[in-house]
Write a protein that holds these residues in place. Structure first.
Motif, PDB file in Angstrom:
ATOM      1  N   UNK A  17      -4.370   2.900  23.647  1.00 18.91           N
ATOM      2  CA  UNK A  17      -3.214   1.844  24.274  1.00 18.91           C
ATOM      3  C   UNK A  17      -2.112   1.405  23.613  1.00 18.91           C
ATOM      4  N   UNK A  18      -2.269   1.500  22.281  1.00 19.06           N
ATOM      5  CA  UNK A  18      -0.970   0.942  21.500  1.00 19.06           C
ATOM      6  C   UNK A  18      -1.352  -0.324  20.961  1.00 19.06           C
ATOM      7  N   UNK A  19      -0.347  -0.757  19.975  1.00 22.12           N
ATOM      8  CA  UNK A  19      -0.621  -2.335  19.544  1.00 22.12           C
ATOM      9  C   UNK A  19       0.001  -3.436  20.541  1.00 22.12           C
ATOM     10  N   UNK A  48      -2.618  -7.960  33.913  1.00 25.84           N
ATOM     11  CA  UNK A  48      -1.461  -7.947  33.484  1.00 25.84           C
ATOM     12  C   UNK A  48      -0.897  -9.101  32.456  1.00 25.84           C
ATOM     13  N   UNK A  49      -0.469  -8.765  31.369  1.00 25.46           N
ATOM     14  CA  UNK A  49      -0.211  -9.764  30.228  1.00 25.46           C
ATOM     15  C   UNK A  49       1.040 -10.541  30.458  1.00 25.46           C
ATOM     16  N   UNK A  50       1.059 -11.782  30.075  1.00 26.69           N
ATOM     17  CA  UNK A  50       2.360 -12.469  30.283  1.00 26.69           C
ATOM     18  C   UNK A  50       3.653 -12.017  29.499  1.00 26.69           C
ATOM     19  N   UNK A  57      -0.527  -0.355  32.299  1.00 28.61           N
ATOM     20  CA  UNK A  57       0.287   0.802  31.717  1.00 28.61           C
ATOM     21  C   UNK A  57       1.735   0.826  31.984  1.00 28.61           C
ATOM     22  N   UNK A  58       2.450   1.147  31.058  1.00 28.35           N
ATOM     23  CA  UNK A  58       3.886   1.223  31.135  1.00 28.35           C
ATOM     24  C   UNK A  58       4.303   2.602  31.401  1.00 28.35           C
ATOM     25  N   UNK A  59       5.038   2.861  32.446  1.00 26.44           N
ATOM     26  CA  UNK A  59       5.616   4.305  32.614  1.00 26.44           C
ATOM     27  C   UNK A  59       7.102   4.260  32.693  1.00 26.44           C
ATOM     28  N   UNK A  60       7.448   5.305  32.204  1.00 28.35           N
ATOM     29  CA  UNK A  60       9.148   5.715  32.061  1.00 28.35           C
ATOM     30  C   UNK A  60       9.433   6.582  32.641  1.00 28.35           C
ATOM     31  N   UNK A  85      14.122   3.991  33.399  1.00 29.83           N
ATOM     32  CA  UNK A  85      13.795   2.786  33.565  1.00 29.83           C
ATOM     33  C   UNK A  85      12.170   2.733  33.325  1.00 29.83           C
ATOM     34  N   UNK A  86      11.721   1.385  33.206  1.00 31.95           N
ATOM     35  CA  UNK A  86      10.008   1.306  32.936  1.00 31.95           C
ATOM     36  C   UNK A  86       9.628   0.611  34.119  1.00 31.95           C
ATOM     37  N   UNK A  87       8.373   0.870  34.521  1.00 30.97           N
ATOM     38  CA  UNK A  87       7.627   0.446  35.406  1.00 30.97           C
ATOM     39  C   UNK A  87       6.290   0.115  34.954  1.00 30.97           C
TER      40      UNK A  87
END
Length: 594
Positions: free
Chosen positions: A274-276, A467-469, A420-423, A429-431
């Motif tokens: 997941x990453x930091x 979803x995080x703030x 999750x962040x998709x590029x 663009x990120x979504x």
């Protein structure tokens, strides 16, 4: 009358050469015209201003001093000062606290110089070095024992003082004299007084460590005979309370360490995926610290076992018939009957054969034993007895079980995963998109395997996607500039410069202008009082100029080239409009002539 007035006007406004007087001469002239009280006040004010200015300059240039030692107690002050003076390190001593102060830039160098010179703070305790001193020839055994006890007390005090929270310590040992009689034997005891730093305290584990340290340093000293007190009079060595608190603290630390270890396992398995800062994980462990001992005994009736067996077999044969006194010994059963081999007389003859006699057959011949070849004899009466005793034991098992403390009863793991962040590779663009149920199930299995999930124990693992703030990141506040060490040095310099500027332009300059301004006012007054008739004799430079008399209403006088009539008319109009001023001018002329 008017003509006389015009011809006698003094021309003292300007010197003969047309230049103004020097500043120093004007200052001295104005100062001499002041009263004595004003002169003294002016000089005192100037001297005070100059002194304050010098003081502010020195204050702004004064370096920042830092404490090298909080106090010179326990140190050789003379040796410290000599060492710092030889190293050319300026120092000062705070009069209130006694702290040794040196420049902030020289703190490290000063400590190195003092350490190299062997100047270190001491606690004042006397240790075993007291035994190195020469003891007199007539020293008694009591003095030797007292010195040893004193040295031991000092060594223990030094050791206890080396703890972080302990500023100083004193140890008192009560060691009784040994006796050869058991009934008179007494155990030693000890008391410890610890001086703690302000705002600090000793944990129960540290108090127990001090008790154990003293107990193991003195022969035959038990921990129950040691008392530990702080400088406020609080009893710290309550064994029962300390043991319970220590045990509770150890149990709490064990639980936190276990939770930390399991949380770290979750981080190790999820961070590469997941990453930091893309997830949060917490572990809660329910640990059972109760001590349980059980003993059980079980019997199995289906598996009997032969424990012991006893067999007895007896056989007695008598060569003689019944004899002796009738009784138990002579009361023998009759000999067994033998079947007759023949009938008739032979039967009677055979039945009459006595025990031990040769047997004969029906023909009267002796019966021979085929094994030995000897004649067979009639058997003697015999007694046989057989007895057998068997003891059986049932199958039994005894087990003694002691459960280990710190057993994990239940484990709860909670993991929150960010979207999750998709590029988009096309435009960059990120979504954000939520994780699917299958991916969350995979994360759940990974977390379960990482923490050792056991369903029979009641463990639970929850992995939720939320979803995080966007403002969750902790902002690390920068160190403000006013907290930097250089800031206050600059502030001191700026304040000193500002104070000097205020002192010069706000105090000294107005005072000097006030003093030197008197000559200028008189010069202007002289210009206003110039004799009207004298203007005719001026140079051509002022021929076309007009002279104005200052006042509430300025009056322009005609130039000398306009003629006597114009000047006379102007003076008449001046007398008509402001006779008081004209009278004052005439008065000044009279005083000047006198």
């Amino acid at each position: 009358m008017a003509e006389a007035a015009v011809d006698n006007v003094p021309a003292k406004a300007t010197p003969v050469d047309g230049k103004p007087p020097l500043f120093g001469l004007s200052f001295l002239e104005n100062l001499s015209e002041m009263t004595m009280l004003r002169q003294v006040g002016l000089l005192v004010g100037l001297a005070a201003s100059v002194a304050i200015g010098f003081a502010v300059v020195l204050w702004s240039q004064q370096p920042d001093y830092r404490p090298l030692y909080g106090s010179l107690e326990g140190m050789d002050a003379k040796q410290v000062m000599e060492t710092l003076a030889s190293a050319d390190i300026p120092y000062t001593v705070e009069p209130n606290s006694g702290a040794l102060l040196v420049k902030a830039d020289d703190v490290a160098r000063a400590r190195l110089k003092l350490a190299a010179a062997g100047v270190t703070p001491t606690d004042g305790n006397i240790g075993f070095e007291i035994l190195d001193k020469d003891q007199g020839l007539g020293t008694s055994q009591f003095m030797e024992a007292t010195r040893y006890r004193r040295g031991l007390e000092g060594e223990l005090a030094r050791t206890i003082s080396s703890l972080n929270n302990v500023k100083g310590a004193r140890v008192h040992l009560a060691i009784p004299k040994s006796s050869v009689f058991v009934r008179d034997e007494r155990k030693p005891s000890a008391s410890v007084l610890v001086e703690l730093y302000s705002g600090r305290s000793l944990e129960p584990g540290q108090v127990l460590a001090i008790v154990n340290l003293v107990a193991t340093s003195v022969p035959e000293l038990s921990k129950s005979q040691i008392t530990v007190v702080d400088q406020k009079g609080n009893l710290l060595s309550d064994q029962a309370e300390n043991s319970e608190l220590t045990m509770a603290g150890k149990q709490f630390d064990y639980s936190r360490r276990m939770e930390g270890m399991l949380t770290q396992r979750v981080h190790n398995i999820l961070q590469p995926i997941l990453g930091n800062d893309r997830y949060k994980a917490e572990v809660s462990a329910d640990v059972d610290f109760s001590a349980v001992e059980s003993t059980s005994e079980q019997f199995n009736p289906d598996q009997p076992a032969l424990r012991s067996e006893q067999s007895v077999s007896e056989q007695r044969t008598a060569s003689n018939g019944p004899q002796g006194v009738p009784g138990a010994l002579s009361n023998q059963p009759p000999s067994p009957a033998s079947a007759p081999q023949t009938t008739g007389g032979a039967t009677a003859a055979a039945g009459m054969v006595q025990p031990g006699q040769p047997l004969i057959d029906a023909n009267g011949q002796q019966i021979m034993d085929p094994a030995t070849g000897q004649p067979m004899l009639a058997p003697y009466p015999a007694d046989k007895r057989q007895q057998s005793t068997k003891n059986f034991e049932l199958d039994r098992s005894i087990s003694h079980t002691k459960q280990q403390q710190g057993r994990l009863n239940r484990l709860s793991v909670a993991v929150v995963v960010d979207d999750q962040v998709k590029v988009n590779p096309a435009n960059g663009e990120t979504s954000r998109a939520p994780w699917s149920a299958d991916e969350l199930a995979r994360f759940t299995r990974l977390v379960q395997d990482a923490v050792g999930f056991d369903a029979s124990r009641g463990d639970s693992v929850s992995v939720i996607n939320v979803p995080f703030s966007s403002e969750r990141g902790e902002v690390i506040a920068d160190i403000p500039f006013y907290s930097q060490p250089w800031f206050w040095d600059v502030v001191k310099q700026v304040l000193g410069v500002l104070f000097i500027l205020v002192l010069v332009f706000g105090v000294l300059r107005p005072v000097l202008n006030n003093i030197t301004g008197g000559g200028k006012n008189k010069q202007l007054a002289g210009l206003g009082d110039v004799e009207l008739g004298g203007m005719g004799g001026l140079d051509g430079e002022l021929a076309n100029d007009r002279v104005s008399l200052g006042g509430p209403q300025s009056i322009l006088l005609p130039s000398p080239s306009e003629g006597y009539d114009a000047q006379l008319n102007a003076i008449k109009s001046l007398v008509a409009e402001d006779p008081g001023r004209v009278a004052q001018v005439v008065k000044e002329w009279i005083n000047a002539d006198e």
